[in-house]
Design a protein around this motif. Sequence first.
Motif: not given
Length: 172
Positions: A2-8, A19-23, A119-125, A151-157
């Motif tokens: 999505x577009x938020x991936x281009x905004x830090x 902390x800034x994450x820019x994907x 860490x928790x992340x859905x892969x959206x930055x 970069x890789x997301x977190x968690x797994x079943x």
Amino acid sequence: MNDTAHTPISTTDDRFGDVSVHLAGQESLVVEGEQIPRVTLDRTPGSEREDHIAIGTRDPEQLTMTIDGRQVKLDPAKGKLSRRSYRVDVEHEGTAYRLVPDSIPSSRLTRDGIHVGDFSSDGDGRVIAEWREDAEVEPLDASVGYALAAAFGTGAQPMWMMAIDAVSTALP
């Protein structure tokens, strides 16, 4: 993506401040902050990409990671059935980092085998870090953890849930 991936995306870390994450699409990722080293992760232009991975691939041959401009060894596992198969290893100046899923939503970060944070992340930055109270957490821990989670997301079943899903998908 999505577009938020281009905004830090900025977050406030409990120990390291802003902390800034820019994907930038699935091409590159930059993590930086006033109190942490800068990390970049780039995917080789034109290489095959997988939509479910924020950086586009788990192939170490197609990825370059730097910390403060110096290349480090990055080794993401292939990501198959077990949670451990989704681990990502980084080696920097003799220090070994590993991010590995330990629940459905989150992953554990270790430095030389010592659990320093989750860490928790859905892969959206967007990344959430929770530091262990009993660990001596260093600025580089934050840089590496945020970068790998974004970069890789977190968690797994758990494996048993994946096996049930595979069997139920195979049945008519």
